[in-house]
Design a protein around this motif. Sequence first.
Motif, short mmCIF file in Angstrom:
data_model
loop_
_atom_site.label_atom_id
_atom_site.label_comp_id
_atom_site.label_asym_id
_atom_site.label_seq_id
_atom_site.Cartn_x
_atom_site.Cartn_y
_atom_site.Cartn_z
N ASN A 1 0.82 -1.21 0.00
CA ASN A 1 0.00 0.00 0.00
C ASN A 1 0.86 1.27 0.00
OD1 ASN A 1 -2.39 -1.37 -0.16
ND2 ASN A 1 -2.68 -1.49 2.04
N GLU A 2 1.99 1.22 0.71
CA GLU A 2 2.87 2.40 0.66
C GLU A 2 3.42 2.61 -0.75
OE1 GLU A 2 5.22 4.00 4.07
OE2 GLU A 2 6.85 3.01 2.98
N ILE A 3 3.83 1.50 -1.37
CA ILE A 3 4.32 1.60 -2.76
C ILE A 3 3.19 2.07 -3.69
CG2 ILE A 3 5.15 0.21 -4.73
CD1 ILE A 3 7.35 0.71 -2.67
N ALA A 4 1.98 1.58 -3.45
CA ALA A 4 0.84 1.98 -4.29
C ALA A 4 0.62 3.49 -4.21
CB ALA A 4 -0.42 1.25 -3.83
N ASN A 5 0.72 4.03 -3.01
CA ASN A 5 0.48 5.47 -2.85
C ASN A 5 1.58 6.28 -3.54
OD1 ASN A 5 -1.71 4.65 -1.38
ND2 ASN A 5 -0.71 4.90 0.61
N LEU A 6 2.80 5.76 -3.47
CA LEU A 6 3.90 6.43 -4.19
C LEU A 6 3.68 6.33 -5.69
CD1 LEU A 6 6.67 7.84 -4.14
CD2 LEU A 6 7.72 5.58 -4.14
N VAL B 1 2.48 6.29 -11.99
CA VAL B 1 2.79 4.89 -12.35
C VAL B 1 1.61 4.05 -11.87
CG1 VAL B 1 4.30 2.93 -11.82
CG2 VAL B 1 5.28 5.21 -12.13
N ASP B 2 1.24 3.03 -12.63
CA ASP B 2 0.17 2.13 -12.19
C ASP B 2 0.80 1.02 -11.34
OD1 ASP B 2 -1.79 0.30 -11.79
OD2 ASP B 2 -2.32 0.05 -13.91
N VAL B 3 0.44 0.96 -10.08
CA VAL B 3 1.04 -0.02 -9.17
C VAL B 3 0.80 -1.46 -9.65
CG1 VAL B 3 -0.92 -0.25 -7.57
CG2 VAL B 3 1.39 -0.63 -6.73
N GLY C 1 -8.37 3.99 -9.15
CA GLY C 1 -8.05 2.83 -8.29
C GLY C 1 -6.86 3.13 -7.40
N ILE C 2 -6.77 2.36 -6.32
CA ILE C 2 -5.62 2.46 -5.41
C ILE C 2 -4.34 2.26 -6.22
CG2 ILE C 2 -4.41 1.21 -3.55
CD1 ILE C 2 -6.74 2.72 -2.36
N GLY C 3 -3.38 3.15 -6.06
CA GLY C 3 -2.10 2.99 -6.73
C GLY C 3 -2.12 3.38 -8.20
N LEU C 4 -3.07 4.23 -8.54
CA LEU C 4 -3.17 4.70 -9.94
C LEU C 4 -3.61 6.15 -9.85
CD1 LEU C 4 -3.29 3.63 -12.95
CD2 LEU C 4 -5.75 3.42 -12.57
N GLN C 5 -2.95 7.02 -10.60
CA GLN C 5 -3.26 8.43 -10.43
C GLN C 5 -4.68 8.76 -10.88
OE1 GLN C 5 -2.01 11.35 -12.96
NE2 GLN C 5 -1.83 12.92 -11.40
#
Length: 444
Positions: free
Chosen positions: A224-229, A235-237, A440-444
């Motif tokens: 989730n931390e990587i997804a938020n970054l 970048v699409d997680v 979506g989570i981890g996608l701008q």
Amino acid sequence: MKVSVIGTGYVGLVSGACLSHLGHTVVCVDVDPRKVDMIMEKNPPIYEKGLQELLDENVPARLTATTDLRKAVLESDLSLIAVGTPFDGQIIDLKYIRQVAKEIGEALKDKPDYHMVVVKSTVVPGTTTDVVLPILEEASGKTAGVDFGVGMNPEFLREGEAIEDFMQPDRIVFGGIDERSIDSLAALYEVFDKSDKVRTDPRTAEMIKYTANSLLATLISFSNEIANLCAAQKVDVAEAMHGVHLDRRFSPILPSGERVSPGFVSYVWPGAGFGGSCFPKDVKALVAHGENGGVPMQLLKSVIDVNNRQPQKMVDMLEDRLGDISGRKVTVLGVAFKPGTDDIRESPAIPVIRQLADKGALLTAFDPIARHEAERELGDKLSFRDTLDEAIADAEAILIMTAWPEFKALPEMISKLPGAPLLVDGRRMIEKDSVPNYAGIGLQ
Ligand SMILES: NC(=O)C1=CN([C@@H]2O[C@H](COP(=O)(O)OP(=O)(O)OC[C@H]3O[C@@H](n4cnc5c(N)ncnc54)[C@H](O)[C@@H]3O)[C@@H](O)[C@H]2O)C=CC1
Ligand SMILES: O=C(O)[C@H]1O[C@H](OP(=O)(O)OP(=O)(O)OC[C@H]2O[C@@H](n3ccc(=O)[nH]c3=O)[C@H](O)[C@@H]2O)[C@H](O)[C@@H](O)[C@@H]1O
């Protein structure tokens, strides 16, 4: 073997039902007479795939339920303690464990035969030998290791897959105070001849359970931390994770040339956060236990922090796209903390629903199984629909909070709607290009 299981929640009832299926004679004990009556009526008090069939098959021949703990202990050879072990905000709360240990001890006073007492609940290292064992000795006036055995047998089942997990365990951990206790536990699980077994002491067994849950929770918070970054970096997680998961250290290649799990690694997948009755409480309990013993638990503290912030991402994405959400029609899909269960304990959907309601959104919801539980907790905040179709019919935005397989049909269903509602995917389960308006989570 004659087995008494104390506590008929997710772990106790599933364990009891499975052990009876395996040929043991099981009596389940609970202080809640409603649960006891329901079990005797072959009516599962919780939703768990396959449980109905096990009750139909085994009640009352090999599986019964009672509120009479003393009788259940006197008439069995082994007792499994499976009561709740909540986190009280400071430390693990052992009040139910202590109470049950005392009652078992009092029963053992009048039992001439050797009896085996096993802690199955998740308890911090030291609990079985330093808390349960002395209570048993004091209440019974007998000696552990002589008159009765003491063990710790952690449970690794997942809700929603509980029966399958119990019946096909990756490993079974037998923590015992002596060889006889370990052998008694091994006898209980004799039929599982293909699963790995770990013979150890109770303290190590307790630590194995916390380490397993903490590692899984850490993987999720890491993702989730990587997804938020990723979202901040455009970048699409999902793509980033796919590229990482293909490392053969995560998804090994079999001698046949095929991958064990092609590009998907369990628990290394982002979402709206982990919930449930275990990961949140167990990680907090381990942090408190470590710090009370003078060991800083920085990483696990961060695992909790990241998780606490994650549901907010859903609200942020909605507001980014819709602006002010007051008076806007928003549909929440899934309230259960994960698919396959009616359990909403610590579900990330709960803080999201509360916040959206406070901001004035007009909330509609659908959950295939957890509706009843959700209405009890959140009935004043939203209105449930009977079907997925009805729930999304005139939504301006749809939030996926739980990865129920039913929601895979959303792209096709959305394509038939007159408008193009925003789909906010809190589990990254829908292909991003399959709907006109996706976040979506981890996608701008
Ligand atoms: N839920 C899960 O998926 C898993 C839970 N665990 C652990 O297993 C333990 C139990 O968890 P759940 O089954 O989820 O709890 P639960 O809350 O669903 O059930 C606990 C049951 O114990 C009963 N109880 C409380 N005091 C009692 C007493 N004095 N005598 C008899 N019954 C009593 C309650 O009425 C309740 O039915 C916890 O330590 C949990 O961390 C471990 C693995 C998986
Ligand atoms: O001690 C326990 O109670 C149990 O806790 C978890 O089982 P459970 O909480 O039932 O369910 P999981 O499938 O592990 O899911 C937990 C949460 O993590 C979330 N999750 C899971 C996997 C993932 O990749 N990402 C993610 O966000 C789920 O949505 C859910 O909210 C463990 O998986 C079990 O092994 C353990 O026995």
